[in-house]
Design a protein around this motif. Structure first.
Motif, PDB file in Angstrom:
ATOM      1  N   THR A 247       0.878  -1.177   0.000  1.00  0.00           N
ATOM      2  CA  THR A 247       0.000   0.000   0.000  1.00  0.00           C
ATOM      3  C   THR A 247       0.917   1.228   0.000  1.00  0.00           C
ATOM      4  O   THR A 247       1.060   1.909   1.018  1.00  0.00           O
ATOM      5  N   PRO A 248       1.568   1.526  -1.122  1.00  0.00           N
ATOM      6  CA  PRO A 248       2.651   2.513  -1.123  1.00  0.00           C
ATOM      7  C   PRO A 248       2.219   3.953  -0.881  1.00  0.00           C
ATOM      8  O   PRO A 248       2.992   4.735  -0.325  1.00  0.00           O
ATOM      9  N   ALA A 249       1.020   4.338  -1.287  1.00  0.00           N
ATOM     10  CA  ALA A 249       0.615   5.731  -1.101  1.00  0.00           C
ATOM     11  C   ALA A 249       0.335   6.059   0.357  1.00  0.00           C
ATOM     12  O   ALA A 249       0.540   7.194   0.793  1.00  0.00           O
ATOM     13  N   HIS A 259       8.816   5.723   0.902  1.00  0.00           N
ATOM     14  CA  HIS A 259       9.834   6.724   0.578  1.00  0.00           C
ATOM     15  C   HIS A 259      10.193   6.641  -0.910  1.00  0.00           C
ATOM     16  O   HIS A 259      10.246   5.550  -1.490  1.00  0.00           O
ATOM     17  N   PRO A 260      10.460   7.792  -1.556  1.00  0.00           N
ATOM     18  CA  PRO A 260      10.795   7.772  -2.994  1.00  0.00           C
ATOM     19  C   PRO A 260      11.928   6.820  -3.354  1.00  0.00           C
ATOM     20  O   PRO A 260      11.867   6.139  -4.395  1.00  0.00           O
ATOM     21  N   ASP A 261      12.960   6.757  -2.525  1.00  0.00           N
ATOM     22  CA  ASP A 261      14.066   5.840  -2.823  1.00  0.00           C
ATOM     23  C   ASP A 261      13.592   4.389  -2.823  1.00  0.00           C
ATOM     24  O   ASP A 261      14.063   3.570  -3.634  1.00  0.00           O
ATOM     25  N   ARG A 262      12.681   4.073  -1.918  1.00  0.00           N
ATOM     26  CA  ARG A 262      12.182   2.691  -1.849  1.00  0.00           C
ATOM     27  C   ARG A 262      11.204   2.398  -2.983  1.00  0.00           C
ATOM     28  O   ARG A 262      11.086   1.246  -3.425  1.00  0.00           O
ATOM     29  N   ARG A 263      10.494   3.413  -3.462  1.00  0.00           N
ATOM     30  CA  ARG A 263       9.634   3.214  -4.639  1.00  0.00           C
ATOM     31  C   ARG A 263      10.489   2.774  -5.825  1.00  0.00           C
ATOM     32  O   ARG A 263      10.144   1.835  -6.552  1.00  0.00           O
ATOM     33  N   VAL A 264      11.599   3.455  -6.027  1.00  0.00           N
ATOM     34  CA  VAL A 264      12.499   3.088  -7.113  1.00  0.00           C
ATOM     35  C   VAL A 264      13.097   1.698  -6.865  1.00  0.00           C
ATOM     36  O   VAL A 264      13.196   0.870  -7.780  1.00  0.00           O
ATOM     37  N   ALA A 265      13.456   1.430  -5.609  1.00  0.00           N
ATOM     38  CA  ALA A 265      14.107   0.160  -5.284  1.00  0.00           C
ATOM     39  C   ALA A 265      13.186  -1.026  -5.511  1.00  0.00           C
ATOM     40  O   ALA A 265      13.633  -2.086  -5.993  1.00  0.00           O
ATOM     41  N   VAL A 266      11.916  -0.898  -5.183  1.00  0.00           N
ATOM     42  CA  VAL A 266      11.027  -2.052  -5.351  1.00  0.00           C
ATOM     43  C   VAL A 266      10.759  -2.306  -6.831  1.00  0.00           C
ATOM     44  O   VAL A 266      10.621  -3.461  -7.260  1.00  0.00           O
ATOM     45  N   VAL A 267      10.708  -1.247  -7.635  1.00  0.00           N
ATOM     46  CA  VAL A 267      10.565  -1.448  -9.078  1.00  0.00           C
ATOM     47  C   VAL A 267      11.813  -2.105  -9.645  1.00  0.00           C
ATOM     48  O   VAL A 267      11.732  -3.010 -10.499  1.00  0.00           O
ATOM     49  N   ASP A 268      12.966  -1.692  -9.162  1.00  0.00           N
ATOM     50  CA  ASP A 268      14.213  -2.339  -9.594  1.00  0.00           C
ATOM     51  C   ASP A 268      14.214  -3.818  -9.217  1.00  0.00           C
ATOM     52  O   ASP A 268      14.694  -4.670  -9.996  1.00  0.00           O
ATOM     53  N   TRP A 269      13.715  -4.139  -8.020  1.00  0.00           N
ATOM     54  CA  TRP A 269      13.625  -5.548  -7.606  1.00  0.00           C
ATOM     55  C   TRP A 269      12.738  -6.330  -8.569  1.00  0.00           C
ATOM     56  O   TRP A 269      13.098  -7.445  -8.994  1.00  0.00           O
ATOM     57  N   ALA A 270      11.582  -5.753  -8.928  1.00  0.00           N
ATOM     58  CA  ALA A 270      10.666  -6.456  -9.824  1.00  0.00           C
ATOM     59  C   ALA A 270      11.298  -6.679 -11.199  1.00  0.00           C
ATOM     60  O   ALA A 270      11.168  -7.756 -11.799  1.00  0.00           O
ATOM     61  N   ARG A 271      12.018  -5.680 -11.694  1.00  0.00           N
ATOM     62  CA  ARG A 271      12.666  -5.832 -13.004  1.00  0.00           C
ATOM     63  C   ARG A 271      13.770  -6.881 -12.966  1.00  0.00           C
ATOM     64  O   ARG A 271      13.919  -7.687 -13.894  1.00  0.00           O
ATOM     65  N   ALA A 272      14.531  -6.870 -11.889  1.00  0.00           N
ATOM     66  CA  ALA A 272      15.676  -7.777 -11.799  1.00  0.00           C
ATOM     67  C   ALA A 272      15.247  -9.226 -11.613  1.00  0.00           C
ATOM     68  O   ALA A 272      15.923 -10.146 -12.097  1.00  0.00           O
ATOM     69  N   THR A 273      14.162  -9.451 -10.915  1.00  0.00           N
ATOM     70  CA  THR A 273      13.736 -10.813 -10.573  1.00  0.00           C
ATOM     71  C   THR A 273      12.592 -11.325 -11.427  1.00  0.00           C
ATOM     72  O   THR A 273      12.245 -12.508 -11.348  1.00  0.00           O
TER      73      THR A 273
END
Length: 466
Positions: A247-249, A259-273
């Motif tokens: 529930t990111p919002a 947090h904005p940094d974690r928004r980017v990080a979770v998308v990076d996780w999804a792309r990588a995995t």
């Protein structure tokens, strides 16, 4: 015989006992009342209808009814028909009418999270939208239609979430569902078919979300939540997790945005995995002291399923929601719905489409945003004056707040509130079974009490806070 039994009223499903038609019918009716099959207040068929159903003379039924009225088993009033007497309680055995739950004291006030102010549902505007939708509905709207949902609603939803929530949405990516749980269940089924074994969830969240995923055969390990939202770095410790529910919002129930940094990080996780992010946008329209937080889906539409509903903005009873899915997942979601699980009325979909397209939805959301902000401000002011030791958080958006309590007091405060007739929920209720207990707090809804109950609810809350 000119009348068909199909034209008569309620079936009685009764057979006269032996010993003469009139006496046998009377005894059968007495037995039905004694056992509770005919409950007090139940309306009986007319004498004509029952006579035709049983194949006996109407006068026989009328005489039996009259005698049972005289005995007190039945009542007969002009315009009300013949009914089982209210005092004719069943006796003996374990009749249905006696299988009642133990009496429980109902709360006078409630701050339980989970629903909006139902009294503010825009009945008149919804009725106007319903009339226009019904008048303009094509003949095809009364058929089975597209399992993805009515194209009219998918089109206006795509426009709305793109404009209001920053979602990349094409009508072809939208699948209509009956609320968040329905959408989550469908996503869970698709993930299970893709041989995903685990969906990571927050350490604080709703247990029935985990249940919906578990019923699809998915495990739901937890990742921590802190003051910056979901600790997405912990996903590296869950190599079998093929998806994460967030529930990111406005994290539920702690109330913090990701947090904005974690928004980017979770998308990076999804792309990588190759993983999938399931985004629950349950109250994204309501924000007060901050700029709107856009949808996570806008960062990568091919790695996020965005699920939104009108359960908080309008009412949960409408059972209307939507999924904006990766293009390659839409057909699988439609297939998961199946021919027997379309669930959402086409006319309700057309009504919501008209309600949004006419601007009525935006007007309602703006009005409710102001209303909920006033409620929130009144809550903050009352606590500052009457319980200054209580810290409140998670109030920049949404319909609920978190009230921090002294260590070890959560259970006692909830018990004291129940004694005062106030229903409360503690933060520990939302903790994942595998998560460590971190703090004592209350999760309270300031949006759901009625105007008439609001002052009394606040008073009751302040009385029980330490």
């Amino acid at each position: 015989m000119t009348d068909s039994w199909a034209t008569f009223g309620a079936d009685l499903h009764i057979e006269p006992h032996a010993g003469g038609l009139r006496d046998g019918l009377m005894e059968a009716l007495r037995d039905a009342v004694r056992t509770g099959r005919l409950a007090p207040g139940s309306r009986l068929p007319s004498s004509r209808a029952l006579a035709a159903d049983l194949g006996i003379a109407r006068n026989t039924v009328a005489d039996a009814y009259a005698e049972l009225v005289a005995e007190g088993w039945l009542t007969a009033r002009q315009g009300s028909g013949t009914r089982v007497a209210r005092r004719a309680e069943p006796r003996g055995g374990t009749p249905v009418a006696r299988r009642t739950l133990p009496a429980r004291r109902l709360p006078t006030y409630s701050l339980m999270p989970g629903q909006p102010d139902l009294a503010s549902f825009p009945r008149a505007a919804w009725l106007r939208a319903s009339r226009r939708a019904l008048t303009d509905a094509p003949d095809g709207a009364f058929g089975y239609g597209d399992p993805r949902g009515r194209t009219e609603l998918r089109t206006v939803v795509a426009e709305y979430v793109g404009r209001a929530r920053g979602v990349y949405a094409d009508p072809e990516r939208v699948v209509i569902c009956s609320g968040f749980i329905h959408g989550l269940r469908l996503v869970g089924e698709v993930l299970a078919r893709r041989e995903v074994r685990e969906v990571a969830v927050d350490s604080y969240g709703l247990d029935f979300h985990r249940t919906a995923l578990a019923r699809a055969g998915l495990r739901t390990p937890c990742v921590p939540v802190d003051r910056l939202g979901t600790v997405v770095g912990a996903l590296a410790d869950r190599p079998e997790a093929g998806a994460v529910l967030m529930t990111p919002a406005h994290q539920f129930p702690t109330g913090v945005p990701l947090h904005p940094d974690r928004r980017v990080a979770v998308v990076d996780w999804a792309r990588a995995t190759g993983g999938l992010i399931v985004e629950d946008d349950y109250d994204g329209e309501f924000r007060y002291d901050r700029q709107p937080v856009g949808s996570l889906q806008g960062l990568d539409p091919d790695r996020v399923v965005h699920i939104g509903t009108v359960s908080k903005s309008l009412a949960p009873g409408l059972r209307l929601g939507w999924m904006v899915a990766p293009a390659g997942m839409v057909a699988e979601l439609a297939d998961a719905k199946g021919f027997s699980d379309w669930t959402t009325s086409s006319l309700d979909q057309l009504t919501l489409a008209e309600f949004i397209a006419s601007g009525a939805y935006d007007r309602h959301v703006r009005a409710m945003r102001l209303r909920y902000r006033r409620r929130r401000d009144q809550l903050v002011a009352a606590l500052a004056e009457r319980a200054p030791g209580i810290r409140i958080s998670g109030i920049a958006a949404g319909l609920h707040a978190v009230l921090e309590l002294p260590e070890g007091t959560e259970r006692s405060v909830i018990s004291a509130a129940a004694f005062q007739g106030l229903a409360l929920e503690g933060l520990s209720y939302f903790r994942h079974p595998d998560a460590a207990r971190e703090r004592d707090a209350l999760v309270i809804s300031y949006g759901s009490p009625s105007d008439s109950a609001w002052k009394g609810t606040l008073d009751a809350l302040c009385r029980v806070l330490p």
